[in-house]
Design an enzyme around this catalytic site. Structure first.
Site, PDB file in Angstrom:
ATOM      1  N   GLU A 135       8.383  23.290  35.499  1.00  0.00           N
ATOM      2  CA  GLU A 135       8.213  24.390  36.467  1.00  0.00           C
ATOM      3  C   GLU A 135       9.526  25.130  36.684  1.00  0.00           C
ATOM      4  OE1 GLU A 135       6.968  22.546  40.120  1.00  0.00           O
ATOM      5  OE2 GLU A 135       5.038  21.907  39.291  1.00  0.00           O
TER       6      GLU A 135
ATOM      7  N   ASP B 181      14.547   4.865  36.091  1.00  0.00           N
ATOM      8  CA  ASP B 181      14.721   3.414  36.119  1.00  0.00           C
ATOM      9  C   ASP B 181      13.436   2.715  35.664  1.00  0.00           C
ATOM     10  OD1 ASP B 181      16.510   1.215  37.107  1.00  0.00           O
ATOM     11  OD2 ASP B 181      14.789   0.803  38.391  1.00  0.00           O
TER      12      ASP B 181
HETATM   13  C1  GLC Z   1      17.106  -1.208  35.999  1.00  0.00           C
HETATM   14  C2  GLC Z   1      18.490  -1.018  36.580  1.00  0.00           C
HETATM   15  C3  GLC Z   1      18.952  -2.322  37.134  1.00  0.00           C
HETATM   16  C4  GLC Z   1      18.008  -2.726  38.252  1.00  0.00           C
HETATM   17  C5  GLC Z   1      16.559  -2.768  37.747  1.00  0.00           C
HETATM   18  C6  GLC Z   1      15.595  -2.802  38.894  1.00  0.00           C
HETATM   19  O1  GLC Z   1      17.108  -2.066  34.914  1.00  0.00           O
HETATM   20  O2  GLC Z   1      19.357  -0.508  35.604  1.00  0.00           O
HETATM   21  O3  GLC Z   1      20.267  -2.261  37.612  1.00  0.00           O
HETATM   22  O4  GLC Z   1      18.352  -3.988  38.721  1.00  0.00           O
HETATM   23  O5  GLC Z   1      16.241  -1.627  37.003  1.00  0.00           O
HETATM   24  O6  GLC Z   1      15.573  -1.574  39.549  1.00  0.00           O
END
Ligand code: GLC
Length: 574
Positions: free
Chosen positions: A271, A219
């Site tokens: 790993e 993310d």
């Molecule tokens: C990314 C995710 C989104 C979330 C953001 C903060 O863009 O896809 O859904 O709100 O990160 O974590």
């Protein structure tokens, strides 16, 4: 419709599976509800694994399934080593992973490393501890500016609106320090300068790799590291706060230290090379422009793949798609990484709706500056939609996406041709952008409505009680359920199945290249894979005559030897 047995398991024996994998995104809250409480769960996911195997994908990616107050749909993680009680148990997750592997499906889960939830025990400890304490140093706390410290430490703006800083209250009730949250107030940013944070995330990776996870979707993979001089940034006039534009040197985005962090993760994944599942892999979520900058993330020693959001944001025109395809392939080839192709996800307007609008994306043929995806969603909302047109184009887009070299992503419901639910009642909106933007941006709930599995009315087999589903399903989904589409040979579902089966069985699709074909040009995209499979997409108004050959799969009926407007096919050239 009966289908042939589909699951060759060579996927699990191939160390390069990720180079051309088709990955299905599960948004757990909205995928399948086994216990009937109106929220999806892991047991529902287990029940639907045969459906995904039969669809013909290679892997699944599960959006966050961790304990979370769900203030940002689970991207606010309270415990990185457990499953949300709303979704099930760790034992359910183990069963899901094992069952997926039995069916030849690889499993990605989400890693959310930029921030935790404010319910994470380490953040609660940080709030309870004194300024300057080791607990506070795990997050980013600063004193405010001004005489009373009541001005935020910098002018940085949150991606979801408002300031990126929130002031705390000390134990004695007096206002205290501020903490940084690039997203919602409930998502405090980790301090990646602190080695304990680095170690903790390595340990989280190992926790899940040891349970058999094949990879992580990372993310906001371009955040984490912050410019330690904490400079102010230019103001975004639309919000009054600092811009989140990702210009080179922006203090919150794509900082040089991001590369070190990613290299550390890569070493952990490597790993596992000698284990039966092989080395584990990463896909980066980073809306970074231009692609030449993005591919640094998949350079040797860093991550494996990255989402291709240029494809997602590109408008429906031959010229724009051509620019994106050429630039993406060239940039990735230069670093030896495969590309991916993406039409949608849980953050963006569903493709059927986007392609049915008078504006279908950002104009890449003119190399417009990439805007925030949220802004695109907002921009599209309110424009009229021709759903039939959008669905026709989405069918063609599926064959384009799956016909290209590299990997591809299918967001749940894309295979059913679901449209965005644009008219959710305002009092039901849950995306934090709605409140934080002062009701300027409705947010992303419209693509997160629970899937329709069967039946003629809500909840369409998503649990048993229409009043319970966490977001209401529209009446327009009647006839679009998986069960309905299973029985209809011309459905979107059966188009996806047919394309994925061809992709799996025709050897041309394993080759990582394409060659533009003589038919290409004007409003047509035409390229070949291998020696003789032609992928043809007609964006123009006039039908295009077909070369001699055998049609493998087509988005429309092509009885008369030509491909009509907004349609695509794969053809084995004679
Ligand atoms: C990314 C995710 C989104 C979330 C953001 C903060 O863009 O896809 O859904 O709100 O990160 O974590």
């Amino acid at each position: 419709m009966t289908t042939e047995p589909v699951r060759p398991t060579q996927n699990l024996n191939d160390p390069n599976w990720w180079r051309r994998a088709v990955v299905y995104q599960i948004y757990p809250r909205s995928f399948a509800d086994a216990n009937g409480d109106g929220t999806g769960d892991v047991r529902g996911m287990i029940e639907k694994l045969p459906y995904l195997a039969d669809l013909g994908v290679d892997a699944v990616w599960v959006s966050p399934w961790y304990p979370s107050p769900l203030l940002d749909g689970g991207y606010d993680v309270a415990d990185y080593r457990d499953i949300s009680p709303d979704f099930g148990t760790l034992a359910d997750a183990d069963e899901f992973i094992a069952r997926a592997h039995e069916l030849g499906l690889r499993v990605f889960i989400d890693l959310v490393p930029n921030h935790s939830s404010w319910e994470h025990p380490w953040f609660k400890a940080a709030l309870a501890a004194a300024p300057g304490s080791p607990e506070r140093d795990l997050y980013i706390f600063r004193d405010g500016k001004g005489e009373n410290g009541d001005v935020p430490p910098t002018n940085w703006g949150s991606v979801f609106g408002g300031s990126a800083w929130h002031r705390t209250t000390d134990a004695d009730g007096n206002p205290g320090q501020w903490y940084l949250h690039m997203f919602d107030i409930s998502q405090p940013d980790w301090n990646w300068e602190n080695p304990a944070v680095v170690e903790e995330f390595h340990s989280i990776l190992r926790f899940w790799f040891d349970r058999g996870i094949d990879g992580f979707r990372v993310d906001v993979a371009d955040s984490m590291a912050k410019d330690q001089s904490f400079p102010d940034v230019p103001i975004n006039p639309a919000t009054g706060w600092g811009t989140n534009d990702k210009y080179v040197g922006a203090p919150l985005w794509d900082q040089p230290k991001v590369a070190d962090i990613q290299r550390g993760w890569r070493r952990v994944a490597d790993e596992y090379s000698a284990t039966p599942l092989g080395g584990r892999v990463f896909v980066a979520e980073a809306y970074l422009d231009p692609v030449e900058r993005l591919v640094e993330y998949v350079a040797p020693g860093r991550l494996h793949t990255t989402f291709n959001f240029d494809a997602l944001l590109s408008e429906w025109s031959a010229a724009s798609q051509r620019v994106v395809i050429d630039r993406t392939l060239a940039a990735h080839e230069a670093v030896g990484a495969p590309t991916t192709w993406v039409l949608g996800n849980h953050d963006n307007t569903r493709v059927v709706t986007r392609y049915g609008k008078p504006v279908t994306g950002l104009d890449f043929s003119s190399h417009d500056e990439l805007e925030e995806p949220i802004e695109l969603t907002t921009r599209l909302h309110g424009l009229p939609t021709d759903i039939a047109l959008g669905r026709r184009r989405a069918r063609a887009a599926a064959l384009l996406e799956l016909g290209l070299p590299g990997g591809a992503y299918i967001y749940q419901g894309e295979e059913l041709g679901l449209e965005e639910v644009e008219d959710l009642p305002e009092d039901l909106l849950q995306d934090p952008t709605w409140e934080r933007s002062g009701h300027r941006m409705r947010g992303r709930d419209g693509c997160r409505v629970p899937l329709p599995w069967s039946g003629d009315a809500a909840p369409y087999g998503f649990g048993t009680d229409a009043a319970a589903t966490w977001l209401p399903q529209p009446a327009s989904w009647r006839g679009l359920t998986a069960a309905d589409q299973d029985a209809d040979p011309s459905s979107m579902l059966n188009l996806y199945r047919a394309a994925l089966r061809q992709r799996r069985t025709q050897p041309e699709f394993t080759d990582g290249r394409l060659a533009w074909h003589a038919l290409d040009g004007g409003d047509v995209l035409a390229f070949t894979r291998g020696e003789g499979v032609l992928v043809l997409v007609n964006f123009g108004a006039e039908p295009v005559p077909l070369p001699a050959g055998e049609v493998l799969v087509a988005s429309v009926a092509v009885g008369d030897g030509s491909l009509p407007t907004d349609a695509a096919l794969w053809l084995r050239l004679a």
